[in-house]
Scaffold this motif. Structure first.
Motif, PDB file in Angstrom:
ATOM      1  N   TRP A  44       0.832  -1.197   0.000  1.00 24.01           N
ATOM      2  CA  TRP A  44       0.000   0.000   0.000  1.00 24.01           C
ATOM      3  C   TRP A  44       0.870   1.251   0.000  1.00 24.01           C
ATOM      4  O   TRP A  44       0.505   2.266  -0.594  1.00 24.01           O
ATOM      5  CB  TRP A  44      -0.970   0.003   1.187  1.00 24.01           C
ATOM      6  CG  TRP A  44      -0.292   0.130   2.515  1.00 24.01           C
ATOM      7  CD1 TRP A  44       0.178  -0.896   3.286  1.00 24.01           C
ATOM      8  CD2 TRP A  44       0.009   1.327   3.217  1.00 24.01           C
ATOM      9  NE1 TRP A  44       0.758  -0.399   4.423  1.00 24.01           N
ATOM     10  CE2 TRP A  44       0.658   0.961   4.412  1.00 24.01           C
ATOM     11  CE3 TRP A  44      -0.215   2.669   2.959  1.00 24.01           C
ATOM     12  CZ2 TRP A  44       1.091   1.902   5.343  1.00 24.01           C
ATOM     13  CZ3 TRP A  44       0.209   3.605   3.886  1.00 24.01           C
ATOM     14  CH2 TRP A  44       0.852   3.208   5.066  1.00 24.01           C
ATOM     15  N   MET A  45       2.029   1.165   0.629  1.00 23.81           N
ATOM     16  CA  MET A  45       2.923   2.329   0.695  1.00 23.81           C
ATOM     17  C   MET A  45       3.474   2.651  -0.695  1.00 23.81           C
ATOM     18  O   MET A  45       3.599   3.819  -1.052  1.00 23.81           O
ATOM     19  CB  MET A  45       4.062   2.053   1.674  1.00 23.81           C
ATOM     20  CG  MET A  45       4.997   3.205   1.878  1.00 23.81           C
ATOM     21  SD  MET A  45       4.493   4.376   3.111  1.00 23.81           S
ATOM     22  CE  MET A  45       4.759   3.469   4.599  1.00 23.81           C
ATOM     23  N   ALA A  46       3.786   1.637  -1.482  1.00 29.03           N
ATOM     24  CA  ALA A  46       4.282   1.877  -2.845  1.00 29.03           C
ATOM     25  C   ALA A  46       3.194   2.526  -3.693  1.00 29.03           C
ATOM     26  O   ALA A  46       3.470   3.454  -4.468  1.00 29.03           O
ATOM     27  CB  ALA A  46       4.734   0.562  -3.478  1.00 29.03           C
ATOM     28  N   ARG A  47       1.947   2.072  -3.539  1.00 30.03           N
ATOM     29  CA  ARG A  47       0.860   2.694  -4.291  1.00 30.03           C
ATOM     30  C   ARG A  47       0.650   4.138  -3.852  1.00 30.03           C
ATOM     31  O   ARG A  47       0.349   5.012  -4.663  1.00 30.03           O
ATOM     32  CB  ARG A  47      -0.425   1.879  -4.138  1.00 30.03           C
ATOM     33  CG  ARG A  47      -0.386   0.591  -4.945  1.00 30.03           C
ATOM     34  CD  ARG A  47      -1.720  -0.107  -4.959  1.00 30.03           C
ATOM     35  NE  ARG A  47      -2.190  -0.443  -3.628  1.00 30.03           N
ATOM     36  CZ  ARG A  47      -1.751  -1.462  -2.917  1.00 30.03           C
ATOM     37  NH1 ARG A  47      -0.840  -2.260  -3.395  1.00 30.03           N
ATOM     38  NH2 ARG A  47      -2.248  -1.708  -1.716  1.00 30.03           N
ATOM     39  N   HIS A  48       0.843   4.403  -2.571  1.00 26.53           N
ATOM     40  CA  HIS A  48       0.741   5.778  -2.082  1.00 26.53           C
ATOM     41  C   HIS A  48       1.845   6.640  -2.701  1.00 26.53           C
ATOM     42  O   HIS A  48       1.602   7.794  -3.079  1.00 26.53           O
ATOM     43  CB  HIS A  48       0.824   5.810  -0.554  1.00 26.53           C
ATOM     44  CG  HIS A  48       0.807   7.182   0.010  1.00 26.53           C
ATOM     45  ND1 HIS A  48      -0.298   7.995  -0.055  1.00 26.53           N
ATOM     46  CD2 HIS A  48       1.769   7.910   0.611  1.00 26.53           C
ATOM     47  CE1 HIS A  48      -0.016   9.156   0.500  1.00 26.53           C
ATOM     48  NE2 HIS A  48       1.234   9.126   0.907  1.00 26.53           N
ATOM     49  N   ALA A  49       3.048   6.093  -2.824  1.00 20.83           N
ATOM     50  CA  ALA A  49       4.150   6.839  -3.445  1.00 20.83           C
ATOM     51  C   ALA A  49       3.837   7.135  -4.915  1.00 20.83           C
ATOM     52  O   ALA A  49       4.136   8.231  -5.402  1.00 20.83           O
ATOM     53  CB  ALA A  49       5.458   6.051  -3.320  1.00 20.83           C
ATOM     54  N   VAL A  50       3.212   6.194  -5.601  1.00 19.68           N
ATOM     55  CA  VAL A  50       2.829   6.437  -6.999  1.00 19.68           C
ATOM     56  C   VAL A  50       1.800   7.561  -7.074  1.00 19.68           C
ATOM     57  O   VAL A  50       1.884   8.439  -7.942  1.00 19.68           O
ATOM     58  CB  VAL A  50       2.301   5.140  -7.657  1.00 19.68           C
ATOM     59  CG1 VAL A  50       1.661   5.421  -9.008  1.00 19.68           C
ATOM     60  CG2 VAL A  50       3.427   4.132  -7.797  1.00 19.68           C
ATOM     61  N   PHE A  86       9.491  12.595   0.160  1.00 15.88           N
ATOM     62  CA  PHE A  86       9.815  12.494   1.590  1.00 15.88           C
ATOM     63  C   PHE A  86       8.575  12.789   2.428  1.00 15.88           C
ATOM     64  O   PHE A  86       8.191  12.005   3.296  1.00 15.88           O
ATOM     65  CB  PHE A  86      10.956  13.452   1.950  1.00 15.88           C
ATOM     66  CG  PHE A  86      11.230  13.522   3.421  1.00 15.88           C
ATOM     67  CD1 PHE A  86      11.913  12.505   4.051  1.00 15.88           C
ATOM     68  CD2 PHE A  86      10.782  14.594   4.170  1.00 15.88           C
ATOM     69  CE1 PHE A  86      12.163  12.557   5.416  1.00 15.88           C
ATOM     70  CE2 PHE A  86      11.020  14.654   5.532  1.00 15.88           C
ATOM     71  CZ  PHE A  86      11.714  13.632   6.160  1.00 15.88           C
ATOM     72  N   PHE A  87       7.926  13.926   2.167  1.00 16.53           N
ATOM     73  CA  PHE A  87       6.752  14.282   2.957  1.00 16.53           C
ATOM     74  C   PHE A  87       5.581  13.345   2.685  1.00 16.53           C
ATOM     75  O   PHE A  87       4.818  13.029   3.604  1.00 16.53           O
ATOM     76  CB  PHE A  87       6.352  15.740   2.699  1.00 16.53           C
ATOM     77  CG  PHE A  87       7.203  16.702   3.470  1.00 16.53           C
ATOM     78  CD1 PHE A  87       7.026  16.876   4.828  1.00 16.53           C
ATOM     79  CD2 PHE A  87       8.212  17.408   2.844  1.00 16.53           C
ATOM     80  CE1 PHE A  87       7.821  17.750   5.553  1.00 16.53           C
ATOM     81  CE2 PHE A  87       9.019  18.285   3.550  1.00 16.53           C
ATOM     82  CZ  PHE A  87       8.827  18.453   4.915  1.00 16.53           C
ATOM     83  N   ALA A  88       5.445  12.886   1.451  1.00 18.83           N
ATOM     84  CA  ALA A  88       4.367  11.941   1.149  1.00 18.83           C
ATOM     85  C   ALA A  88       4.542  10.645   1.930  1.00 18.83           C
ATOM     86  O   ALA A  88       3.573  10.092   2.453  1.00 18.83           O
ATOM     87  CB  ALA A  88       4.332  11.652  -0.349  1.00 18.83           C
ATOM     88  N   LEU A  89       5.776  10.171   2.040  1.00 19.46           N
ATOM     89  CA  LEU A  89       6.010   8.919   2.759  1.00 19.46           C
ATOM     90  C   LEU A  89       5.969   9.109   4.271  1.00 19.46           C
ATOM     91  O   LEU A  89       5.489   8.226   4.993  1.00 19.46           O
ATOM     92  CB  LEU A  89       7.328   8.298   2.310  1.00 19.46           C
ATOM     93  CG  LEU A  89       7.328   7.847   0.845  1.00 19.46           C
ATOM     94  CD1 LEU A  89       8.700   7.314   0.444  1.00 19.46           C
ATOM     95  CD2 LEU A  89       6.252   6.823   0.578  1.00 19.46           C
ATOM     96  N   VAL A  90       6.436  10.254   4.753  1.00 21.41           N
ATOM     97  CA  VAL A  90       6.387  10.512   6.199  1.00 21.41           C
ATOM     98  C   VAL A  90       4.936  10.553   6.689  1.00 21.41           C
ATOM     99  O   VAL A  90       4.615  10.031   7.747  1.00 21.41           O
ATOM    100  CB  VAL A  90       7.130  11.823   6.545  1.00 21.41           C
ATOM    101  CG1 VAL A  90       6.799  12.292   7.945  1.00 21.41           C
ATOM    102  CG2 VAL A  90       8.628  11.626   6.394  1.00 21.41           C
ATOM    103  N   TYR A  91       4.069  11.169   5.908  1.00 27.76           N
ATOM    104  CA  TYR A  91       2.664  11.306   6.311  1.00 27.76           C
ATOM    105  C   TYR A  91       1.757  10.306   5.593  1.00 27.76           C
ATOM    106  O   TYR A  91       0.556  10.531   5.480  1.00 27.76           O
ATOM    107  CB  TYR A  91       2.188  12.743   6.043  1.00 27.76           C
ATOM    108  CG  TYR A  91       2.870  13.741   6.938  1.00 27.76           C
ATOM    109  CD1 TYR A  91       2.558  13.807   8.287  1.00 27.76           C
ATOM    110  CD2 TYR A  91       3.847  14.592   6.439  1.00 27.76           C
ATOM    111  CE1 TYR A  91       3.201  14.706   9.120  1.00 27.76           C
ATOM    112  CE2 TYR A  91       4.488  15.498   7.265  1.00 27.76           C
ATOM    113  CZ  TYR A  91       4.159  15.549   8.598  1.00 27.76           C
ATOM    114  OH  TYR A  91       4.797  16.430   9.429  1.00 27.76           O
ATOM    115  N   SER A  92       2.314   9.201   5.145  1.00 26.71           N
ATOM    116  CA  SER A  92       1.537   8.238   4.368  1.00 26.71           C
ATOM    117  C   SER A  92       0.378   7.635   5.163  1.00 26.71           C
ATOM    118  O   SER A  92      -0.731   7.518   4.636  1.00 26.71           O
ATOM    119  CB  SER A  92       2.435   7.140   3.823  1.00 26.71           C
ATOM    120  OG  SER A  92       3.048   6.450   4.881  1.00 26.71           O
ATOM    121  N   THR A  93       0.601   7.247   6.394  1.00 25.03           N
ATOM    122  CA  THR A  93      -0.488   6.621   7.157  1.00 25.03           C
ATOM    123  C   THR A  93      -1.635   7.605   7.366  1.00 25.03           C
ATOM    124  O   THR A  93      -2.805   7.236   7.220  1.00 25.03           O
ATOM    125  CB  THR A  93      -0.003   6.081   8.508  1.00 25.03           C
ATOM    126  OG1 THR A  93       0.652   7.105   9.226  1.00 25.03           O
ATOM    127  CG2 THR A  93       0.932   4.907   8.323  1.00 25.03           C
TER     128      THR A  93
END
Length: 141
Positions: A44-50, A86-93
């Motif tokens: 799910w994190m990879a899809r969020h990064a996309v 960076f910010f997208a992954l830090v605040y992904s949840t």
């Protein structure tokens, strides 16, 4: 499948709707089970990064169209991509949880489903290891 979406078909949005969703737009209610599934499946994190890259595509394109030396524009794009990801992954949840909440699920649903999936996976792995250990012990006798 989670009990909140039991019986509901998981309908994937078409590419145009997915692009709208990737840019932060809402999807019609018939895609709610897909939104929860998208937020809780493995990777799910990879899809969020996309999705974050889709959102960054517009400013990146605009910066590349600006006049000036190509090297400066490329450095600006690289810096923007690094900071944006960076910010997208830090605040992904939090971001994914917000998407799930906007789809009509209670707050904390995505995290709870992912935790349940992780518990189930760990229980299955533990059972598999116990069975393997029992077979190994039986061979040694």
């Amino acid at each position: 499948m989670h009990e909140l979406t039991e019986g509901q078909p998981v309908r994937r949005p078409d590419p145009l709707r997915w692009a709208w969703y990737g840019l932060g737009g809402r999807l019609p209610e018939r895609y709610n089970s897909w939104i929860l599934s998208d937020a809780t499946r493995p990777r799910w994190m990879a899809r969020h990064a996309v999705r974050a890259l889709v959102q960054l595509a517009i400013p990146v394109g605009l910066v590349l169209l600006l006049p000036g030396p190509v090297s400066i524009r490329l450095v600006a794009v690289a810096g923007g991509l690094v900071l944006g990801l960076f910010f997208a992954l830090v605040y992904s949840t939090e971001t994914v949880e917000h998407r799930v909440r906007r789809a009509g699920f209670p707050p904390g649903t995505a995290e709870a489903v992912r935790a349940g999936i992780a518990r189930d996976r760990e229980a299955a792995d533990s059972a598999r290891r116990r069975e393997a250990n029992a077979r190994r012990a039986a061979r040694r006798r």
